[in-house]
Design a protein around this motif. Structure first.
Motif, mmCIF file in Angstrom:
data_model
loop_
_atom_site.group_PDB
_atom_site.id
_atom_site.type_symbol
_atom_site.label_atom_id
_atom_site.label_comp_id
_atom_site.label_asym_id
_atom_site.label_seq_id
_atom_site.Cartn_x
_atom_site.Cartn_y
_atom_site.Cartn_z
ATOM 1 N N LYS A 37 0.757 -1.064 -0.186
ATOM 2 C CA LYS A 37 0.017 0.041 0.095
ATOM 3 C C LYS A 37 1.295 1.236 0.321
ATOM 4 O O LYS A 37 1.892 1.614 0.608
ATOM 5 C CB LYS A 37 -1.039 -0.421 1.343
ATOM 6 N N PRO A 38 0.096 2.192 -0.751
ATOM 7 C CA PRO A 38 1.049 3.385 -0.474
ATOM 8 C C PRO A 38 1.518 4.306 0.654
ATOM 9 O O PRO A 38 2.480 4.849 1.348
ATOM 10 C CB PRO A 38 -0.336 4.123 -1.869
ATOM 11 N N GLU A 39 0.609 3.839 1.259
ATOM 12 C CA GLU A 39 0.484 4.729 2.465
ATOM 13 C C GLU A 39 1.743 3.649 3.596
ATOM 14 O O GLU A 39 2.516 4.500 4.365
ATOM 15 C CB GLU A 39 -0.715 4.646 3.637
ATOM 16 N N LEU A 40 1.566 2.606 3.417
ATOM 17 C CA LEU A 40 3.131 1.589 3.979
ATOM 18 C C LEU A 40 4.399 1.905 3.370
ATOM 19 O O LEU A 40 5.015 2.440 4.717
ATOM 20 C CB LEU A 40 2.836 0.818 4.498
ATOM 21 N N LYS A 41 4.326 2.453 2.245
ATOM 22 C CA LYS A 41 5.716 3.152 1.985
ATOM 23 C C LYS A 41 6.026 4.018 1.814
ATOM 24 O O LYS A 41 7.080 4.200 2.537
ATOM 25 C CB LYS A 41 5.191 2.796 -0.288
ATOM 26 N N ARG A 42 5.204 5.226 1.586
ATOM 27 C CA ARG A 42 5.272 6.177 2.623
ATOM 28 C C ARG A 42 6.029 6.616 4.019
ATOM 29 O O ARG A 42 6.934 7.260 4.686
ATOM 30 C CB ARG A 42 4.128 7.159 2.490
ATOM 31 N N ASN A 43 4.714 5.920 5.608
ATOM 32 C CA ASN A 43 5.598 5.338 6.729
ATOM 33 C C ASN A 43 6.990 5.562 6.269
ATOM 34 O O ASN A 43 7.945 5.783 7.616
ATOM 35 C CB ASN A 43 4.533 4.938 7.028
ATOM 36 N N TYR A 44 6.813 4.187 6.055
ATOM 37 C CA TYR A 44 8.623 3.823 5.740
ATOM 38 C C TYR A 44 10.066 4.667 5.284
ATOM 39 O O TYR A 44 10.782 4.945 5.746
ATOM 40 C CB TYR A 44 8.304 2.162 4.505
ATOM 41 N N VAL A 45 10.326 5.048 3.579
ATOM 42 C CA VAL A 45 10.622 5.842 3.851
ATOM 43 C C VAL A 45 10.899 7.319 4.895
ATOM 44 O O VAL A 45 11.452 7.894 5.072
ATOM 45 C CB VAL A 45 9.886 6.727 2.273
ATOM 46 N N SER A 46 9.583 7.838 5.455
ATOM 47 C CA SER A 46 8.882 8.499 6.516
ATOM 48 C C SER A 46 10.739 8.461 7.479
ATOM 49 O O SER A 46 11.603 8.815 8.027
ATOM 50 C CB SER A 46 7.889 9.268 6.090
ATOM 51 N N ALA A 47 9.884 7.208 7.655
ATOM 52 C CA ALA A 47 11.100 6.786 8.918
ATOM 53 C C ALA A 47 12.408 6.329 8.819
ATOM 54 O O ALA A 47 13.240 6.514 9.174
ATOM 55 C CB ALA A 47 10.555 5.046 9.171
ATOM 56 N N ILE A 48 13.192 5.995 7.624
ATOM 57 C CA ILE A 48 14.012 6.343 6.760
ATOM 58 C C ILE A 48 14.765 7.796 7.446
ATOM 59 O O ILE A 48 15.970 7.330 7.915
ATOM 60 C CB ILE A 48 14.301 5.841 5.883
ATOM 61 N N LYS A 49 14.779 8.731 6.593
ATOM 62 C CA LYS A 49 14.445 9.731 6.656
ATOM 63 C C LYS A 49 15.187 10.276 8.087
ATOM 64 O O LYS A 49 15.945 10.845 8.342
ATOM 65 C CB LYS A 49 13.383 10.534 5.637
ATOM 66 N N ASP A 50 13.721 10.063 8.435
ATOM 67 C CA ASP A 50 13.887 10.185 10.636
ATOM 68 C C ASP A 50 14.883 9.889 10.296
ATOM 69 O O ASP A 50 15.954 10.457 12.003
ATOM 70 C CB ASP A 50 12.371 10.349 10.887
ATOM 71 N N THR A 51 15.015 8.862 10.879
ATOM 72 C CA THR A 51 15.930 7.739 11.471
ATOM 73 C C THR A 51 17.994 8.145 11.289
ATOM 74 O O THR A 51 18.187 8.389 12.691
ATOM 75 C CB THR A 51 16.058 6.526 10.789
ATOM 76 N N VAL A 52 17.984 8.793 9.778
ATOM 77 C CA VAL A 52 19.037 8.926 9.480
ATOM 78 C C VAL A 52 19.332 10.727 9.850
ATOM 79 O O VAL A 52 20.351 10.908 10.383
ATOM 80 C CB VAL A 52 19.480 9.259 7.907
#
Length: 423
Positions: free
Chosen positions: A204-219
């Motif tokens: 799902k696009p929303e899951l992908k969006r949350n995943y990409v956002s989490a990577i960005k936040d972690t970095v």
């Protein structure tokens, strides 16, 4: 002590547990295995979640499949919370000694340490084991910061390591995973998604969006804000957003400062420059300097920045205006870097050439565009290359279904065929 070995067993090849090796990334494993059999430290660098862990596991599996005993491989992923006790090089050294005591491996030991930069003083252990001539070790390490091999550390390990930069999945890998047919349609699908490996497990696009956002936040949080004690976290993130939304554009630090001042934000040249440097160090973006084609030298000042993966644009900031041509240009840049080229923006009098790419004795000049839709576009892309008066390869890359004939020695290549051409 036994608890620590039990923890390690979960992530190693010693027992009967099934490990996830992911999609086989031969492009990297083949290069790495070419260097196996010596004391050179194999170093994988690249953005978090770009697939370094899987590649290390795949190399370990190849060793076991080729006859190395499973107990002669040791895999340590410092990013796992189970291994939070590994804080310093002394903790790491004790764990390796405990492994040897418990498993009693005979012969050469292959040590894999993932996200090693989290361990304070890690280079002392790596240097010690790689140069231990009383026993035989071969080390493979990974990290998510480009500075992990700079300064004093590079001097310490000088001449004793070989590094590999790991990027998210390429278009070739994308069609290998999705089993889509190679061509314009699948290339656009790849361009509108991204190559971060774990994206392919989310539907799902929303899951992908949350995943990409989490990577960005972690970095931004763990690799920059905490590491460098950044005071203005909002400015750091806003600079990242600016770079993402201006990827493929020629910009300067001064322009960025003016932009923020226009938004009512007080900042300075030094602050913006420092924060961009931090972002570059984590591989989220890549700086592409200008190169004077006639003078054969790099130029200071303006530069272009390219995103390490288009997922940041597609899932986080898709509302901003962004032409397809800029997306193609970003992917062309990444493909050249994957193939081992040093890449620059070409400057020639009053013209700009998208890319000057150099690898050993090979030099390529490339123009990239979405489509060669009309004569004006054709003239714009070809004339920039025609103005170069040397005999190196000149290429126009686009998403046209039909390949145009060679014009004045300039080849037209479809974007989905570029990887094959430049490898």
């Amino acid at each position: 002590m036994g608890d620590k070995i039990s923890l390690l067993k979960r992530y190693n090849l010693w027992g009967s547990n099934t490990l996830d090796f992911g999609y086989k990334r031969n492009e990297y494993t083949d290069k790495i295995t070419d260097y196996i059999g010596n004391r050179l430290i194999k170093v994988l660098v690249g953005q978090r979640r770009s697939g370094k862990s899987y590649i290390l596991r795949q190399v370990a599996k190849q060793l076991v499949d080729s006859g190395v005993k499973p107990e002669n491989t040791l895999f340590i992923n410092r990013e796992f919370t189970d291994l939070d006790f590994l804080k310093t090089y002394k903790d790491l050294d004790e764990l390796i000694k405990l492994y040897k005591k418990e498993l009693k491996p005979s012969g050469k030991v292959y040590i894999f340490i993932d996200e090693i930069q989290i361990i304070e003083g890690w280079e002392k252990v790596v240097n010690s084991y790689s140069q231990d001539f009383s026993e035989s070790y071969e080390l493979f390490i990974s990290g998510s910061n480009s500075k992990m091999l700079s300064g004093e550390l590079a001097t310490l390990l000088s001449g004793r390591y070989v590094s590999f930069e790991v990027f998210p999945f390429s278009y070739t890998e994308y069609v290998g995973i999705t089993e889509e047919e190679k061509g314009r349609q699948s290339y656009i699908a790849y361009m509108n998604s991204g190559g971060l490996p774990e994206l392919f497990m989310l539907q799902k696009p929303e899951l992908k969006r949350n995943y990409v956002s989490a990577i960005k936040d972690t970095v931004l949080l763990r690799d920059i804000i905490q590491r460098h004690n950044v005071r203005d976290a909002k400015l750091l993130e806003d600079i990242f957003v600016f770079l993402v939304n201006n990827a493929s554009n020629l910009i300067s630090i001064t322009n960025i400062v003016k932009y923020f001042k226009g938004q009512g934000r007080r900042t300075s040249f030094d602050a913006v420059s420092t924060y961009i440097g931090y972002i570059e160090d984590t591989f989220l973006v890549h700086r592409c300097d200008r190169y004077d084609i006639k003078g054969k030298d790099t130029l200071s000042g303006n530069a272009k920045y390219y995103i390490n993966d288009l997922a940041y644009k597609n899932y986080l900031y898709s509302g901003y205006g962004y032409g397809f041509g800029y997306l193609v240009e970003n992917l062309v840049y990444l493909e050249l870097r994957r193939s081992g080229f040093d890449v620059y923006v070409g400057a020639l009098r009053n013209k700009e050439v998208d890319f000057v790419a150099k690898k050993a004795d090979r030099v390529l000049y490339l123009q990239s565009t979405y489509m060669l839709t009309d004569e004006t576009t054709v003239e714009r892309e070809y004339s920039a290359l025609e103005a170069i008066d040397d005999n190196y390869e000149k290429i126009v890359v686009s998403l046209d279904d039909l390949t145009m004939p060679v014009r004045g020695g300039i080849k037209h290549i479809q974007a989905w065929e570029l990887a094959e051409y430049v490898k």
